[in-house]
Structure formats: C-alpha cells, structure tokens
Design an enzyme around this catalytic site. Structure first.
Site, PDB file in Angstrom:
ATOM      1  N   LYS A  27      -2.030   0.108  -1.997  1.00  0.00           N
ATOM      2  CA  LYS A  27      -2.075  -0.334  -0.658  1.00  0.00           C
ATOM      3  C   LYS A  27      -1.931  -1.914  -0.559  1.00  0.00           C
ATOM      4  O   LYS A  27      -2.321  -2.455  -1.447  1.00  0.00           O
ATOM      5  CB  LYS A  27      -3.695   0.027  -0.340  1.00  0.00           C
ATOM      6  N   GLY A  75      -3.016  -0.106  10.293  1.00  0.00           N
ATOM      7  CA  GLY A  75      -2.029   0.837  11.127  1.00  0.00           C
ATOM      8  C   GLY A  75      -1.442   1.866  10.134  1.00  0.00           C
ATOM      9  O   GLY A  75      -0.089   2.488  10.378  1.00  0.00           O
ATOM     10  N   GLU A 110      -5.665   2.621  -5.833  1.00  0.00           N
ATOM     11  CA  GLU A 110      -6.655   3.358  -5.765  1.00  0.00           C
ATOM     12  C   GLU A 110      -6.187   4.791  -6.348  1.00  0.00           C
ATOM     13  O   GLU A 110      -5.007   5.247  -6.199  1.00  0.00           O
ATOM     14  CB  GLU A 110      -7.074   3.603  -4.277  1.00  0.00           C
ATOM     15  N   GLU A 131     -12.203   1.549   4.142  1.00  0.00           N
ATOM     16  CA  GLU A 131     -12.117   0.178   4.982  1.00  0.00           C
ATOM     17  C   GLU A 131     -12.992  -0.025   6.218  1.00  0.00           C
ATOM     18  O   GLU A 131     -13.584   1.053   6.532  1.00  0.00           O
ATOM     19  CB  GLU A 131     -10.900  -0.009   5.437  1.00  0.00           C
ATOM     20  N   ARG A 147     -14.236  -3.870  14.991  1.00  0.00           N
ATOM     21  CA  ARG A 147     -13.916  -3.941  16.532  1.00  0.00           C
ATOM     22  C   ARG A 147     -14.299  -2.623  17.080  1.00  0.00           C
ATOM     23  O   ARG A 147     -14.464  -1.504  16.428  1.00  0.00           O
ATOM     24  CB  ARG A 147     -12.415  -4.336  16.593  1.00  0.00           C
ATOM     25  N   VAL A 170     -10.211   3.063  18.973  1.00  0.00           N
ATOM     26  CA  VAL A 170      -9.700   3.922  20.092  1.00  0.00           C
ATOM     27  C   VAL A 170     -10.396   5.135  20.016  1.00  0.00           C
ATOM     28  O   VAL A 170     -10.649   5.588  21.431  1.00  0.00           O
ATOM     29  CB  VAL A 170      -8.390   4.625  19.388  1.00  0.00           C
ATOM     30  N   ARG A 202      -5.192  11.947  21.133  1.00  0.00           N
ATOM     31  CA  ARG A 202      -4.235  10.722  21.792  1.00  0.00           C
ATOM     32  C   ARG A 202      -2.950  11.226  22.133  1.00  0.00           C
ATOM     33  O   ARG A 202      -2.017  11.780  21.688  1.00  0.00           O
ATOM     34  CB  ARG A 202      -3.813   9.872  20.490  1.00  0.00           C
TER      35      ARG A 202
HETATM   36  P1  ADP Z   1      -4.857   1.464   7.848  1.00  0.00           P
HETATM   37  O1  ADP Z   1      -5.708   0.337   7.637  1.00  0.00           O
HETATM   38  O2  ADP Z   1      -3.368   1.222   7.338  1.00  0.00           O
HETATM   39  O3  ADP Z   1      -5.183   2.551   8.706  1.00  0.00           O
HETATM   40  P2  ADP Z   1      -6.781   3.016   5.667  1.00  0.00           P
HETATM   41  O4  ADP Z   1      -7.147   2.469   4.530  1.00  0.00           O
HETATM   42  O5  ADP Z   1      -7.658   3.160   6.973  1.00  0.00           O
HETATM   43  O6  ADP Z   1      -5.455   2.093   6.478  1.00  0.00           O
HETATM   44  O7  ADP Z   1      -6.072   4.479   5.601  1.00  0.00           O
HETATM   45  C1  ADP Z   1      -5.382   5.032   6.389  1.00  0.00           C
HETATM   46  C2  ADP Z   1      -5.141   6.495   6.011  1.00  0.00           C
HETATM   47  O8  ADP Z   1      -4.380   6.628   4.818  1.00  0.00           O
HETATM   48  C3  ADP Z   1      -6.488   7.029   5.696  1.00  0.00           C
HETATM   49  O9  ADP Z   1      -7.324   7.697   6.854  1.00  0.00           O
HETATM   50  C4  ADP Z   1      -6.084   8.618   4.903  1.00  0.00           C
HETATM   51  O10 ADP Z   1      -5.615   9.541   5.412  1.00  0.00           O
HETATM   52  C5  ADP Z   1      -4.966   7.852   3.956  1.00  0.00           C
HETATM   53  N1  ADP Z   1      -5.475   7.320   2.587  1.00  0.00           N
HETATM   54  C6  ADP Z   1      -5.967   5.811   2.334  1.00  0.00           C
HETATM   55  N2  ADP Z   1      -6.480   5.677   1.073  1.00  0.00           N
HETATM   56  C7  ADP Z   1      -6.326   6.965   0.618  1.00  0.00           C
HETATM   57  C8  ADP Z   1      -6.647   7.577  -0.694  1.00  0.00           C
HETATM   58  N3  ADP Z   1      -7.221   6.829  -1.795  1.00  0.00           N
HETATM   59  N4  ADP Z   1      -6.491   8.768  -1.017  1.00  0.00           N
HETATM   60  C9  ADP Z   1      -5.859   9.555  -0.087  1.00  0.00           C
HETATM   61  N5  ADP Z   1      -5.531   9.343   1.104  1.00  0.00           N
HETATM   62  C10 ADP Z   1      -5.629   7.862   1.405  1.00  0.00           C
END
Ligand code: ADP
Length: 447
Positions: free
Chosen positions: A158, A164, A200, A287, A291, A294, A337
């Site tokens: 990541k 997004g 992760e 995370e 803010r 949506v 949405r």
């Molecule tokens: P962003 O800030 O780009 O939206 P996030 O960290 O919120 O990124 O992750 C977005 C989506 O990615 C999550 O809702 C989930 O579906 C998937 N995801 C993120 N991390 C993991 C993980 N460790 N294992 C499985 N899916 C993940």
C-alpha cells in the site's frame, strides 16, 4: 457562530452542506469551475465565485484562488466537503493564517492521519488493533521479502500517501514481489507524488466496517455506530448500509468505545471515520478519514443526528449537545452511489442528462446536484447522486430500495442503477453476509 461559509466543493456534497448552512441561518458562498457554471450548488448559494478552469488542479484544488474567493466574499469559514482539499493540512494552515476557520480537525490531526504509516503507528499506540505487516516503510526488496516471510502470503503493498483505492497491489507469492513493488511505487509516485510504501497481510474474506465519530473542542466525543461498506469494486465503495448484519450490540459498543477512547486521547475534534477490516470476529485498523464521508447519510437516517450541522457547530467552538447514552439507533438504512458509469464495466459515461426524475415517498432521500438538462462534465468524480433509503428493519429497507431504484429515471447517460437492480436479487446481498470481494466475484461469474 459563523456568518458566512464558503463551500470549497461541488456536486451533491456542496448541495448537502448548503442545506445544513441554510438550516442554521448561515450565509453561503459557492465556488465553481467554468465547467460548473450551471451547477445546482451555484444556483442554490447566496453568492458564487468562479475559481478557475475545468481541471480540478486549476479550480477546486487551487488554494490561492479559494482564499481569494473567501476574501472577496467575506466568508469567515470554509467547509471542504470530501475529496479535493478536505484532507490537505497546508490548506488548513493557510486558511488559519488568513483568519478563516476550517470546518474540520486541526492541521496536525490531518497530517498524522493522512500519512497511512504514521496513522497506523498512532492507532496502535492508542490501543486500536492493526493488521500484521511491515514495521512502517518498506525500503527495498530485502525488507519486503522478510515481511512476506514473517506474515505469510498473500500480502498487500500500500502507498503511505494513498487514497481512493489507488496504489494498492496484492501479491500472492514471493516470486511476484519484485515486480509488484515496482508497480506499487510507480503508481504511488504518479498518483500522490510520493512513492513510500508499506506492506500488510491481505485478508481473504473481510467486511469493511467503519465507525463514525464526532468530537468537540472540549474533550467530548461520541460514536454513531458502524457502516458496512463491503460492497466495493476496485477497492471503492458502491453501496453502504447500517447497521451491519454481522455486528451485534455488544460488538458495536466494544469497537465504538475503543475508537472513541483512542481519539479522545489524541485530542481529535470534528467528524471522523475510522475504517476497519472485520474478519473472524476481529477488527483491524485500516485508516482514518478526517472529514465527512460520502456515506454519512445512512448514519443520519438511523440516529436522527444531522452530522453536517453538528460538524459546523463543533467547528464554531460549540459543545456537543448529545451524550453517548442519548444516541439511539432505530431501523435500517442503505445508500447506493449512483454513478455516471456503464453498469457492466464501470467505464465513466459523462454527458447531458435529458431527463432526471428522483424517487420519493416515505423513507426515501436523494442527495444530488443534478436536474434535467444538466451536463455531467468529464473532469470530476463520476458520482452524480446518492439514493438513501430507510426502513424500520432490513427487510422493509430492501423492499423500499427496490421500489426507489425502479422509480429513478436518468436519461441521456448511463448509470449504475441497473447494477443495483441486479444485485438486490442476489442471495448474499439479501442475507447481508457479502464481503469486500463479493462484487468482483459476482461480476466474474456473470461473464
Ligand atoms: P483508500 O484510502 O485508498 O480507500 P483503504 O486503506 O481505505 O484505501 O483501503 C480500501 C479498500 O482496500 C478496503 O476497503 C478493502 O476493501 C481493501 N483493503 C485494504 N487493505 C486491505 C487488506 N489488508 N486486506 C484486504 N483488503 C484490503
């Protein structure tokens, strides 16, 4: 109290914020790019200022232009909505330097939570469970290999500056690691101008469960329960609901209190959402969004709590009026949405809307900036409306959703409405057990 709020956003969220300001008796200023001259938020605001050409970089992301708009209009506060400048700490600092209030948390909190590595470390420090992974940044292949061996495959790379759903790469075995790191770094650099990455464990069948909180400047904070946002495509949310089928009262209280305790210790104020993955009855911090989200309306529907109004009030240094014990959850709410996209492959479909008719009746709410005759520009997010339905239980909510989707008319462009009409007949949606991979599997099976 603020006298005049400038809304540094567009589309449905600008309209939503305008409504909250009007309910509070606050004057409003809309800003718009040349592509949005005819937009609903411009027509609804008391005043409006053009802030630049169509490209977001030159208008909705143009800080000097927005500050100039505040000075011209005499706005004493800015609501950033979501996206654009909503999580930009330097924007907050610049506003403060001009004596303009930012309707949101402090720039320090935005900075801490905006950096995903730092956010994860901070969350862990304050007692929030996190997903096993690298100890912060992964600098090279050797560190990545060691992490992979330690936590086991599959893993997900990541971007620390990510958002997004971009900059994430799933790796199934060590052989693919080198190429995947390169891909993730290139994408992160291109999208966020920052190629810092971390690793992760990749969870195989989690639900995305997030907790809504709001805190004031006097150390008071409450949570408003969870939202289940597991209905996603390419890591981006499509449909959200609350309560989640898999969260009972005890679990809700546990994760709600844990989240509130951690954020109270951090001294957070404003609205915020902590996103978790939930698998085998365990929560893992993903995370925090500092803010409005949506999907905030589903929470409003089942709590009778106006999040935008309260967000403005706490930013104006007022105390939260409600205590945790006064928050009551009633019924069920689902949001779809509605995107200007092809419902099969999700390719954007901007253009002129010839006919726009929204559903209505009991338990139906549409948040949108559209009307018949408006042209959806190709420059921005493809979401054009949110359909939010309420029912006293999940079954009545689902029945209402089907009715409302059937009433919704959007002619002239393609939308995701047929996609929802399709999935609401699927068993795993009906029983509420779908996980974050469900849409992708469902689409594959249909081909
Ligand atoms: P962003 O800030 O780009 O939206 P996030 O960290 O919120 O990124 O992750 C977005 C989506 O990615 C999550 O809702 C989930 O579906 C998937 N995801 C993120 N991390 C993991 C993980 N460790 N294992 C499985 N899916 C993940």
């Amino acid at each position: 109290m603020f006298e005049k709020v400038l809304i540094a956003n567009r589309g449905e969220i600008a309209v939503r914020i305008l409504r909250a300001c009007k309910d509070l008796g606050i004057q409003t200023v809309a800003v718009y790019s040349t592509a949005d001259k005819e937009a609903m938020h411009v027509k609804m605001a008391d005043e409006s200022v053009c802030i630049g050409p169509s490209q977001s970089k030159e208008s909705y992301l143009n800080i000097p232009s927005i500050i100039a708009a505040c000075e011209i209009s005499g706005a004493d506060a800015v609501h950033p909505g979501y996206g654009f400048l909503s999580e930009n700490s330097s924007f907050v600092e610049k506003l403060n330097a001009h004596n303009i209030s930012f309707i949101g948390p402090s720039s320090n909190h935005i900075k801490t939570m905006g950096d995903k590595i730092l956010a994860k470390k901070t969350a862990e420090e304050y007692g929030i469970p996190v997903i096993p992974g690298s100890d912060g940044e992964v600098k090279d292949l050797e560190e990545a290999t060691q992490t992979g061996e330690k936590i086991g495959y599959p893993i997900i790379i990541k971007a620390s500056a990510g958002g997004g759903g971009r900059g994430m790469v799933v790796v199934h075995n060590a052989d693919d690691l080198e190429a995947s790191i390169k891909k993730a770094k290139t994408e992160a650099d291109k999208s966020f101008d920052n190629d810092t990455i971390y690793i992760e464990k990749y969870l195989q069948h989690p639900k995305h469960i997030e907790i809504q909180i709001i805190g004031d400047n006097f150390g008071n904070m409450i949570h408003l329960g969870e939202r289940d946002c597991s209905m996603q495509r390419r890591n981006q949310k499509l449909l959200e609901e609350t309560p989640s089928k898999v969260i009972d009262n005890k679990t809700r209280n546990y994760i709600g209190e844990l989240t509130v305790n951690a954020l109270t210790k951090i001294g957070y104020s404003g609205v915020g959402t902590v996103e978790y993955l939930y698998e085998d009855n365990k929560f893992y911090f993903m995370e925090m969004n500092t803010r409005l989200q949506v999907e905030h309306p589903v929470t409003e529907e089942i709590t009778n709590f106006d999040l935008v109004k309260e967000q403005i009030l706490v930013a104006a240094n007022q105390k939260l009026l409600k205590k945790q014990s006064e928050i009551k959850f009633f019924g069920h709410s689902i949001e779809c949405r509605i995107n200007a996209e092809d419902p099969v492959n999700f390719i954007p479909s901007p253009g002129k809307i010839i006919n726009f008719h929204t559903p209505g009746g009991p338990g139906v709410r549409v948040d949108s900036g559209c009307y018949s005759g408006i042209t959806i520009p190709p420059y921005y997010d493809s979401m054009i409306a949110k359909l939010i339905v309420f029912g006293e239980d999940r079954d009545s909510c689902l029945a209402r959703l089907e009715r409302a989707l059937g009433e919704f008319v959007v002619e002239g462009i393609k939308t995701t409405i047929p996609f929802y009409l399709d999935i609401i007949k699927e068993e795993e949606f009906l029983n509420g057990t779908y996980d974050i991979h469900w849409v992708e599997n469902h689409m594959k099976n249909k081909q």
